[in-house]
Design a protein around this motif. Structure first.
Motif, PDB file in Angstrom:
ATOM      1  N   VAL A 195       2.900   5.964   5.774  1.00  0.00           N
ATOM      2  CA  VAL A 195       2.959   4.579   5.292  1.00  0.00           C
ATOM      3  C   VAL A 195       4.394   4.069   5.367  1.00  0.00           C
ATOM      4  CG1 VAL A 195       2.611   3.079   3.286  1.00  0.00           C
ATOM      5  CG2 VAL A 195       0.917   4.835   3.842  1.00  0.00           C
ATOM      6  N   LEU A 196       5.326   4.886   4.916  1.00  0.00           N
ATOM      7  CA  LEU A 196       6.738   4.483   4.941  1.00  0.00           C
ATOM      8  C   LEU A 196       7.210   4.187   6.360  1.00  0.00           C
ATOM      9  CD1 LEU A 196       8.196   7.013   2.335  1.00  0.00           C
ATOM     10  CD2 LEU A 196       7.522   4.631   1.961  1.00  0.00           C
ATOM     11  N   LYS A 197       6.651   4.881   7.339  1.00  0.00           N
ATOM     12  CA  LYS A 197       7.004   4.647   8.749  1.00  0.00           C
ATOM     13  C   LYS A 197       6.370   3.369   9.297  1.00  0.00           C
ATOM     14  CE  LYS A 197       7.497   9.521   9.874  1.00  0.00           C
ATOM     15  NZ  LYS A 197       6.881  10.660  10.552  1.00  0.00           N
ATOM     16  N   THR A 198       5.282   2.927   8.696  1.00  0.00           N
ATOM     17  CA  THR A 198       4.509   1.791   9.210  1.00  0.00           C
ATOM     18  C   THR A 198       4.952   0.450   8.648  1.00  0.00           C
ATOM     19  OG1 THR A 198       2.577   3.194   9.516  1.00  0.00           O
ATOM     20  CG2 THR A 198       2.158   0.833   9.337  1.00  0.00           C
ATOM     21  N   VAL A 199       5.327   0.428   7.372  1.00  0.00           N
ATOM     22  CA  VAL A 199       5.570  -0.844   6.699  1.00  0.00           C
ATOM     23  C   VAL A 199       6.866  -1.509   7.140  1.00  0.00           C
ATOM     24  CG1 VAL A 199       4.201  -0.247   4.667  1.00  0.00           C
ATOM     25  CG2 VAL A 199       6.657   0.254   4.687  1.00  0.00           C
ATOM     26  N   ARG A 200       6.899  -2.804   6.912  1.00  0.00           N
ATOM     27  CA  ARG A 200       8.079  -3.601   7.226  1.00  0.00           C
ATOM     28  C   ARG A 200       9.157  -3.448   6.145  1.00  0.00           C
ATOM     29  NH1 ARG A 200       7.664 -10.010   8.366  1.00  0.00           N
ATOM     30  NH2 ARG A 200       9.871 -10.368   8.681  1.00  0.00           N
ATOM     31  N   TYR A 201       8.738  -3.164   4.905  1.00  0.00           N
ATOM     32  CA  TYR A 201       9.682  -3.069   3.802  1.00  0.00           C
ATOM     33  C   TYR A 201       9.306  -1.901   2.895  1.00  0.00           C
ATOM     34  CZ  TYR A 201      12.409  -4.332  -0.315  1.00  0.00           C
ATOM     35  OH  TYR A 201      13.287  -4.308  -1.365  1.00  0.00           O
ATOM     36  N   GLY A 231       0.832  -1.197   0.000  1.00  0.00           N
ATOM     37  CA  GLY A 231       0.000   0.000   0.000  1.00  0.00           C
ATOM     38  C   GLY A 231       0.864   1.243   0.000  1.00  0.00           C
ATOM     39  N   ASP A 232       0.258   2.369  -0.403  1.00  0.00           N
ATOM     40  CA  ASP A 232       1.069   3.580  -0.527  1.00  0.00           C
ATOM     41  C   ASP A 232       0.470   4.829   0.109  1.00  0.00           C
ATOM     42  OD1 ASP A 232      -1.000   4.133  -2.292  1.00  0.00           O
ATOM     43  OD2 ASP A 232       0.301   4.494  -4.009  1.00  0.00           O
ATOM     44  N   ASP A 233      -0.750   4.727   0.658  1.00  0.00           N
ATOM     45  CA  ASP A 233      -1.363   5.941   1.191  1.00  0.00           C
ATOM     46  C   ASP A 233      -2.085   5.648   2.500  1.00  0.00           C
ATOM     47  OD1 ASP A 233      -2.101   8.652   1.311  1.00  0.00           O
ATOM     48  OD2 ASP A 233      -2.551   8.709  -0.831  1.00  0.00           O
ATOM     49  N   VAL A 234      -2.571   6.697   3.139  1.00  0.00           N
ATOM     50  CA  VAL A 234      -3.136   6.565   4.478  1.00  0.00           C
ATOM     51  C   VAL A 234      -4.351   5.638   4.533  1.00  0.00           C
ATOM     52  CG1 VAL A 234      -2.209   8.756   5.312  1.00  0.00           C
ATOM     53  CG2 VAL A 234      -4.457   8.720   4.221  1.00  0.00           C
ATOM     54  N   ASN A 235      -5.065   5.484   3.426  1.00  0.00           N
ATOM     55  CA  ASN A 235      -6.221   4.575   3.442  1.00  0.00           C
ATOM     56  C   ASN A 235      -5.792   3.106   3.463  1.00  0.00           C
ATOM     57  OD1 ASN A 235      -5.315   4.721   0.778  1.00  0.00           O
ATOM     58  ND2 ASN A 235      -7.349   4.529  -0.089  1.00  0.00           N
ATOM     59  N   GLY A 261       0.952  -9.976   7.932  1.00  0.00           N
ATOM     60  CA  GLY A 261       2.252 -10.537   8.276  1.00  0.00           C
ATOM     61  C   GLY A 261       3.414  -9.833   7.613  1.00  0.00           C
ATOM     62  N   PHE A 262       3.220  -9.366   6.391  1.00  0.00           N
ATOM     63  CA  PHE A 262       4.280  -8.653   5.676  1.00  0.00           C
ATOM     64  C   PHE A 262       3.675  -7.451   4.966  1.00  0.00           C
ATOM     65  CE2 PHE A 262       6.930  -7.782   1.939  1.00  0.00           C
ATOM     66  CZ  PHE A 262       8.159  -7.578   2.575  1.00  0.00           C
ATOM     67  N   SER A 263       4.174  -6.272   5.284  1.00  0.00           N
ATOM     68  CA  SER A 263       3.668  -5.041   4.683  1.00  0.00           C
ATOM     69  C   SER A 263       4.788  -4.352   3.923  1.00  0.00           C
ATOM     70  CB  SER A 263       3.121  -4.107   5.765  1.00  0.00           C
ATOM     71  OG  SER A 263       4.142  -3.797   6.714  1.00  0.00           O
ATOM     72  N   ALA A 264       4.418  -3.745   2.805  1.00  0.00           N
ATOM     73  CA  ALA A 264       5.402  -3.050   1.979  1.00  0.00           C
ATOM     74  C   ALA A 264       4.767  -1.826   1.340  1.00  0.00           C
ATOM     75  CB  ALA A 264       5.938  -3.986   0.897  1.00  0.00           C
ATOM     76  N   SER A 265       5.631  -0.907   0.950  1.00  0.00           N
ATOM     77  CA  SER A 265       5.197   0.293   0.249  1.00  0.00           C
ATOM     78  C   SER A 265       6.169   0.587  -0.871  1.00  0.00           C
ATOM     79  CB  SER A 265       5.169   1.493   1.208  1.00  0.00           C
ATOM     80  OG  SER A 265       4.866   2.689   0.495  1.00  0.00           O
ATOM     81  N   PRO A 266       5.664   1.108  -1.983  1.00  0.00           N
ATOM     82  CA  PRO A 266       6.580   1.615  -3.003  1.00  0.00           C
ATOM     83  C   PRO A 266       7.430   2.742  -2.405  1.00  0.00           C
ATOM     84  CG  PRO A 266       4.333   1.501  -3.849  1.00  0.00           C
ATOM     85  CD  PRO A 266       4.261   1.260  -2.377  1.00  0.00           C
TER      86      PRO A 266
END
Length: 139
Positions: free
Chosen positions: A108-114, A83-87, A96-101
Motif C-alpha cells: 500500500v505504501l508503494k502504491t499511494v500518492r501520499y 487505505g492501509d491494507d492489500v484489500n 484521484g488522490f490516495s493515501a495511507s497511514p
C-alpha cells in the motif's frame, strides 16, 4: 481491535480524525466508510459523525466505490481514498488522490500518492482532511 474474554469488542477512534471528517462535511464533501469489517461500533461512530455512506462487510471495495461515486455524480478523479491494507489496493489505484497511514502495509505504501506522518487511529484521517482543505483554498 481489542477483544475481551467475554466477547466484547473495542476499537480505537481518534477525536481529531472525527473533527477532520466534520470539517470536510462542512465544506460539502461527501464522506464514506467502506470496510470489510461488519461491527456495531463502526456504525455507531459513523452515526455520531453523520457519515452518510457506510458500507460494511465489503470484499470488493472498488465496486462499492464506483457505485457510490456514480450515485453522487462524481468521477474517480474527484475522490480521495485512505487505505492501509492489500484489500484497498484496487480502490487506491483508481482514485484521484490516495493515501495511507504511516503504518500501512508495504504494498500500500508503494502504491499511494501520499503516506501520512501519523499512524492509523492516531490522526492520519485528520492529516488527509487538512491536506484536502488546504488544496481547496485560493492561492
Amino acid at each position: 481491535m481489542y477483544y475481551s474474554e467475554s466477547g466484547d469488542e473495542w476499537k480505537k477512534f481518534n477525536t481529531r480524525d472525527g473533527m477532520g471528517i466534520k470539517l470536510l462535511q462542512k465544506v460539502g464533501i461527501v464522506t464514506a466508510i467502506i470496510t470489510q469489517e461488519s461491527t456495531k461500533i463502526v456504525m455507531r461512530r459513523a452515526q455520531k459523525l453523520t457519515i452518510p455512506e457506510v458500507h460494511q462487510g465489503v470484499y470488493d471495495k472498488l465496486a462499492v466505490l464506483k457505485e457510490l461515486i456514480a450515485r453522487h455524480g462524481l468521477s474517480m478523479d474527484q475522490v480521495a481514498y485512505v487505505g492501509d491494507d492489500v484489500n484497498d489496493l484496487q480502490a487506491l489505484g483508481a482514485v484521484g488522490f490516495s493515501a495511507s497511514p504511516a503504518d500501512g502495509m508495504p504494498p500500500v505504501l508503494k502504491t499511494v500518492r501520499y503516506v501520512c506522518k501519523k499512524k492509523g487511529g492516531e490522526g492520519a484521517v485528520r492529516e488527509v482532511a487538512d491536506l484536502i482543505l488546504a488544496a481547496r483554498q485560493p492561492r
